[in-house]
Design a protein around this motif. Structure first.
Motif, PDB file in Angstrom:
ATOM      1  N   HIS A 328       0.830  -1.202   0.000  1.00 45.68           N
ATOM      2  CA  HIS A 328       0.000   0.000   0.000  1.00 45.68           C
ATOM      3  C   HIS A 328       0.868   1.257   0.000  1.00 45.68           C
ATOM      4  O   HIS A 328       0.949   1.985   1.001  1.00 45.68           O
ATOM      5  N   ALA A 329       1.499   1.482  -1.143  1.00 50.07           N
ATOM      6  CA  ALA A 329       2.365   2.653  -1.311  1.00 50.07           C
ATOM      7  C   ALA A 329       2.185   3.216  -2.710  1.00 50.07           C
ATOM      8  O   ALA A 329       1.615   2.567  -3.589  1.00 50.07           O
ATOM      9  N   ALA A 330       2.656   4.441  -2.914  1.00 51.29           N
ATOM     10  CA  ALA A 330       2.581   5.041  -4.253  1.00 51.29           C
ATOM     11  C   ALA A 330       3.333   4.186  -5.258  1.00 51.29           C
ATOM     12  O   ALA A 330       2.913   4.025  -6.406  1.00 51.29           O
ATOM     13  N   VAL A 331       4.460   3.619  -4.803  1.00 55.74           N
ATOM     14  CA  VAL A 331       5.241   2.703  -5.634  1.00 55.74           C
ATOM     15  C   VAL A 331       5.486   1.438  -4.810  1.00 55.74           C
ATOM     16  O   VAL A 331       6.469   1.352  -4.060  1.00 55.74           O
ATOM     17  N   PRO A 332       4.609   0.429  -4.910  1.00 62.83           N
ATOM     18  CA  PRO A 332       4.761  -0.792  -4.100  1.00 62.83           C
ATOM     19  C   PRO A 332       6.050  -1.523  -4.421  1.00 62.83           C
ATOM     20  O   PRO A 332       6.522  -1.534  -5.562  1.00 62.83           O
ATOM     21  N   THR A 333       6.630  -2.134  -3.403  1.00 60.35           N
ATOM     22  CA  THR A 333       7.829  -2.942  -3.602  1.00 60.35           C
ATOM     23  C   THR A 333       7.496  -4.442  -3.667  1.00 60.35           C
ATOM     24  O   THR A 333       8.367  -5.242  -3.992  1.00 60.35           O
ATOM     25  N   HIS A 334       6.265  -4.782  -3.361  1.00 64.78           N
ATOM     26  CA  HIS A 334       5.846  -6.187  -3.418  1.00 64.78           C
ATOM     27  C   HIS A 334       5.751  -6.633  -4.873  1.00 64.78           C
ATOM     28  O   HIS A 334       5.210  -5.920  -5.723  1.00 64.78           O
ATOM     29  N   GLU A 335       6.244  -7.821  -5.170  1.00 59.92           N
ATOM     30  CA  GLU A 335       6.317  -8.307  -6.544  1.00 59.92           C
ATOM     31  C   GLU A 335       4.947  -8.526  -7.181  1.00 59.92           C
ATOM     32  O   GLU A 335       4.831  -8.553  -8.420  1.00 59.92           O
ATOM     33  N   SER A 336       3.902  -8.663  -6.395  1.00 55.87           N
ATOM     34  CA  SER A 336       2.578  -8.966  -6.939  1.00 55.87           C
ATOM     35  C   SER A 336       1.788  -7.732  -7.350  1.00 55.87           C
ATOM     36  O   SER A 336       0.737  -7.850  -7.964  1.00 55.87           O
ATOM     37  N   PHE A 337       2.300  -6.531  -6.998  1.00 55.62           N
ATOM     38  CA  PHE A 337       1.522  -5.319  -7.249  1.00 55.62           C
ATOM     39  C   PHE A 337       2.358  -4.251  -7.934  1.00 55.62           C
ATOM     40  O   PHE A 337       3.514  -4.014  -7.562  1.00 55.62           O
ATOM     41  N   GLU A 338       1.738  -3.620  -8.930  1.00 53.92           N
ATOM     42  CA  GLU A 338       2.380  -2.485  -9.596  1.00 53.92           C
ATOM     43  C   GLU A 338       1.824  -1.169  -9.084  1.00 53.92           C
ATOM     44  O   GLU A 338       2.403  -0.112  -9.312  1.00 53.92           O
ATOM     45  N   GLU A 339       0.667  -1.226  -8.425  1.00 50.85           N
ATOM     46  CA  GLU A 339       0.093  -0.052  -7.787  1.00 50.85           C
ATOM     47  C   GLU A 339      -0.625  -0.515  -6.524  1.00 50.85           C
ATOM     48  O   GLU A 339      -0.911  -1.702  -6.352  1.00 50.85           O
ATOM     49  N   ALA A 340      -0.907   0.409  -5.640  1.00 46.88           N
ATOM     50  CA  ALA A 340      -1.521   0.051  -4.365  1.00 46.88           C
ATOM     51  C   ALA A 340      -2.875  -0.630  -4.580  1.00 46.88           C
ATOM     52  O   ALA A 340      -3.703  -0.115  -5.341  1.00 46.88           O
ATOM     53  N   PRO A 341      -3.118  -1.800  -3.954  1.00 49.41           N
ATOM     54  CA  PRO A 341      -4.405  -2.478  -4.107  1.00 49.41           C
ATOM     55  C   PRO A 341      -5.568  -1.564  -3.730  1.00 49.41           C
ATOM     56  O   PRO A 341      -5.565  -0.927  -2.678  1.00 49.41           O
ATOM     57  N   LYS A 342      -6.533  -1.476  -4.643  1.00 52.92           N
ATOM     58  CA  LYS A 342      -7.728  -0.642  -4.464  1.00 52.92           C
ATOM     59  C   LYS A 342      -7.395   0.837  -4.251  1.00 52.92           C
ATOM     60  O   LYS A 342      -8.215   1.608  -3.766  1.00 52.92           O
ATOM     61  N   GLY A 343      -6.171   1.223  -4.618  1.00 52.39           N
ATOM     62  CA  GLY A 343      -5.759   2.622  -4.480  1.00 52.39           C
ATOM     63  C   GLY A 343      -5.504   3.056  -3.053  1.00 52.39           C
ATOM     64  O   GLY A 343      -5.345   4.245  -2.774  1.00 52.39           O
ATOM     65  N   VAL A 344      -5.451   2.101  -2.122  1.00 52.74           N
ATOM     66  CA  VAL A 344      -5.249   2.421  -0.707  1.00 52.74           C
ATOM     67  C   VAL A 344      -3.761   2.538  -0.400  1.00 52.74           C
ATOM     68  O   VAL A 344      -3.024   1.559  -0.495  1.00 52.74           O
ATOM     69  N   GLN A 345      -3.316   3.742  -0.033  1.00 49.75           N
ATOM     70  CA  GLN A 345      -1.928   3.970   0.352  1.00 49.75           C
ATOM     71  C   GLN A 345      -1.864   4.214   1.859  1.00 49.75           C
ATOM     72  O   GLN A 345      -2.664   4.974   2.405  1.00 49.75           O
ATOM     73  N   LEU A 346      -0.902   3.569   2.521  1.00 50.29           N
ATOM     74  CA  LEU A 346      -0.781   3.643   3.978  1.00 50.29           C
ATOM     75  C   LEU A 346       0.653   4.008   4.368  1.00 50.29           C
ATOM     76  O   LEU A 346       1.368   3.233   4.988  1.00 50.29           O
ATOM     77  N   GLU A 347       1.045   5.226   3.997  1.00 49.81           N
ATOM     78  CA  GLU A 347       2.422   5.661   4.241  1.00 49.81           C
ATOM     79  C   GLU A 347       2.517   6.812   5.231  1.00 49.81           C
ATOM     80  O   GLU A 347       3.574   7.038   5.811  1.00 49.81           O
ATOM     81  N   THR A 348       1.429   7.561   5.421  1.00 49.25           N
ATOM     82  CA  THR A 348       1.464   8.721   6.305  1.00 49.25           C
ATOM     83  C   THR A 348       0.362   8.624   7.356  1.00 49.25           C
ATOM     84  O   THR A 348      -0.558   7.806   7.244  1.00 49.25           O
ATOM     85  N   ILE A 349       0.435   9.482   8.366  1.00 50.49           N
ATOM     86  CA  ILE A 349      -0.587   9.487   9.422  1.00 50.49           C
ATOM     87  C   ILE A 349      -1.941   9.881   8.845  1.00 50.49           C
ATOM     88  O   ILE A 349      -3.003   9.397   9.296  1.00 50.49           O
ATOM     89  N   GLU A 350      -1.928  10.748   7.820  1.00 47.89           N
ATOM     90  CA  GLU A 350      -3.178  11.134   7.170  1.00 47.89           C
ATOM     91  C   GLU A 350      -3.822   9.934   6.474  1.00 47.89           C
ATOM     92  O   GLU A 350      -5.046   9.752   6.513  1.00 47.89           O
TER      93      GLU A 350
END
Length: 393
Positions: A328-350
Motif C-alpha cells: 500500500h504505497a505510491a510505488v509498491p515494492t511487493h512483486e505482486s503489485f504495480e500499484e496500491a491495491p484498491k488505491g489504498v496507500q498507507l504511508e502517512t498518518i493522514e
C-alpha cells in the motif's frame, strides 16, 4: 506486459465468466426444482406423463409436461442443461489458479497456520478436491445413500471435516474459498458424472425398445436435490474473501457449519413452499436459519479496544511502514503489485486516519492483512493498532 498485469486481466475475465455461467447454472437448478415440485396430475394427460404445470412469464403462457421416463420419440433439438454446470466449475478452477495458485505465498499460505511451499499447497488443494468427490460418491452409493436423513448427516460431516482440514492448512481466505471449491466440485461432478450420463442411458434404453433402469433416474434426482440444497452455502463461500469477520475467525470451520444450516433451511423453506405443502409442515425452517444467523453474529462480534493504553502516531506510522507499505504505497515494492491495491496507500498518518475503518476490519479484527502475514505481524501489534484507531474515533 508484466506477469501481474496479465494475471489481473485473467482474474477479471475468469471471474466475469464464472459469474455468468454460475448464474445460468443456479437459475436452471432453482427453476427445475421449483418446476418439479409444482407438477400436478390432471384429468387428461398423455401416456407416461407424471404431471404437468401451467406457468406464465413475460406475457406468455407455458404448459410443461414431465415424463417419468423418456417418451417413445425424442426430437433432434432436445435441450440438455449441462454446460452451465461444466463451465461454472472450469471457470471457477481457472480463477482458483490465477488467484490462489499463482500467488500461493500471498493468498493461500499463512506460515502461522502451516509453513509449506507453494507446490505443497497446490498439491493438497487438488488432492482434497478429488478426494472429496470420491468420498461423497461412495457415501451416496453405499447403503447409507438409501437413508436420506443419515446421508444428510454424513455429507454434512464430510464438509465439516474438509472445513476443519482447510482452516488448519491454509490462510483464512484460502480455507474458505477451498470449502466452496470442495462443495462446488461435488456439485459439478454430480452433473457431469451422474445426472447427465444417467439421463443419456435412460434415453438410449427407451429408444432401443428396452426397459430403462429406474435406479438411474432415482440416483440422478438424488444428486440434483443435493445440489439444490448446497447452492446457497456455496455462494457465501465464494464471496467470503470480502468478509474477514468470517475468514479470520479462530473457529471459522464452525461458521461453515452455521452457513450450511442457514442456507439449507432457507432452501428447504422455498422448496416446500413451491411444492404447495401446508405452512405448518415447514414453518420451523426459517426460525432455525435465524438462530444460526444469530449465533454467527455473536461469534463474529468485534473486539473492544476502548480500555487500552494510549498509542502515539509515530508508533502506528512505523508499524504501517513495516507491515503495510510494501503493497500500500505510491510505488509498491511487493512483486505482486504495480500499484496500491484498491488505491489504498498507507504511508502517512493522514493515510491511516483516512482508511482507519478498513484497517480495523482487515488488520485488527481480522488477520487478512498483511497478505499471508508475510511480514510476521503479531497479535500484540494488531491490538496496538486497534487501540490507536479506537482512540481517534
Amino acid at each position: 506486459m508484466t506477469l501481474a498485469f496479465a494475471m489481473d486481466w485473467l482474474n477479471l475475465l475468469f471471474r466475469w465468466a464464472h459469474l455468468i455461467v454460475g448464474i445460468g447454472w443456479i437459475g436452471t437448478s432453482f427453476y427445475f426444482i421449483a418446476l418439479d415440485l409444482s407438477l400436478r396430475k390432471r384429468a387428461e394427460m398423455k401416456e407416461g406423463v407424471a404431471g404437468t404445470a401451467w406457468e406464465v412469464h413475460g406475457g406468455g403462457f407455458y404448459h410443461v409436461e414431465k415424463f417419468l421416463v423418456a417418451p417413445k420419440e425424442l426430437p433432434d433439438d432436445l435441450i440438455w442443461y449441462k454446460w452451465e454446470a461444466y463451465l461454472t466449475w472450469v471457470t471457477g478452477f481457472a480463477l482458483l489458479v490465477v488467484q490462489y495458485y499463482v500467488y500461493a505465498s500471498s493468498y493461500l499460505i499463512d506460515p502461522s497456520v502451516l509453513d509449506m511451499t507453494p507446490g505443497e499447497a497446490v498439491l493438497i488443494s487438488v488432492a482434497s478436491l478429488g478426494a472429496g468427490w470420491l468420498i461423497y460418491d461412495r457415501l451416496c452409493k453405499s447403503p447409507i445413500g438409501r437413508n436420506t436423513p443419515l446421508l444428510a448427516i454424513c455429507v454434512f460431516a464430510l464438509i465439516m471435516g474438509a472445513s476443519y482440514l482447510f482452516t488448519h492448512v491454509y490462510s483464512g481466505r484460502g480455507a474458505f474459498i477451498h470449502v466452496g471449491a470442495f462443495v462446488g466440485t461435488i456439485m459439478a461432478v454430480n452433473v457431469f458424472g451422474i445426472i447427465i450420463p444417467n439421463q443419456k442411458k435412460i434415453a438410449a434404453s427407451l429408444l432401443a425398445g428396452e426397459a430403462p433402469d429406474p435406479a438411474l433416474g432415482a440416483m440422478g434426482k438424488q444428486r440434483s436435490v443435493h445440489n439444490n440444497y448446497l447452492t446457497l452455502p456455496v455462494l457465501v463461500m465464494m464471496v467470503s474473501n470480502h468478509y474477514p469477520m468470517l475468514t479470520s475467525h479462530p473457529h471459522s470451520w464452525l461458521l461453515v457449519a452455521l452457513i450450511l444450516v442457514m442456507g439449507g433451511m432457507v432452501r428447504h423453506f422455498f422448496n416446500r413452499h413451491e411444492a404447495g405443502d401446508e405452512f405448518a409442515k415447514f414453518w420451523w425452517s426459517l426460525p432455525v436459519a435465524a438462530i444460526g444467523l444469530l449465533v454467527a453474529v455473536i461469534m463474529t462480534a468485534p473486539r473492544d479496544f476502548s480500555s487500552s493504553e494510549a498509542v502515539s502516531d509515530a508508533t502506528v506510522v512505523a508499524m504501517a511502514r513495516q507491515h503495510c507499505a510494501m503493497c500500500h504505497a505510491a510505488v509498491p515494492t511487493h512483486e505482486s503489485f504495480e500499484e496500491a491495491p484498491k488505491g489504498v496507500q498507507l504511508e502517512t498518518i493522514e493515510d491511516l486516519h483516512r482508511y482507519a475503518d478498513l484497517i480495523m476490519q482487515q488488520a485488527v479484527q481480522a488477520d487478512t492483512m498483511p497478505l499471508g502475514n508475510e511480514t510476521g505481524m503479531t497479535d500484540e501489534e494488531r491490538a496496538t493498532l486497534g487501540a490507536w484507531i479506537t482512540q481517534h474515533k
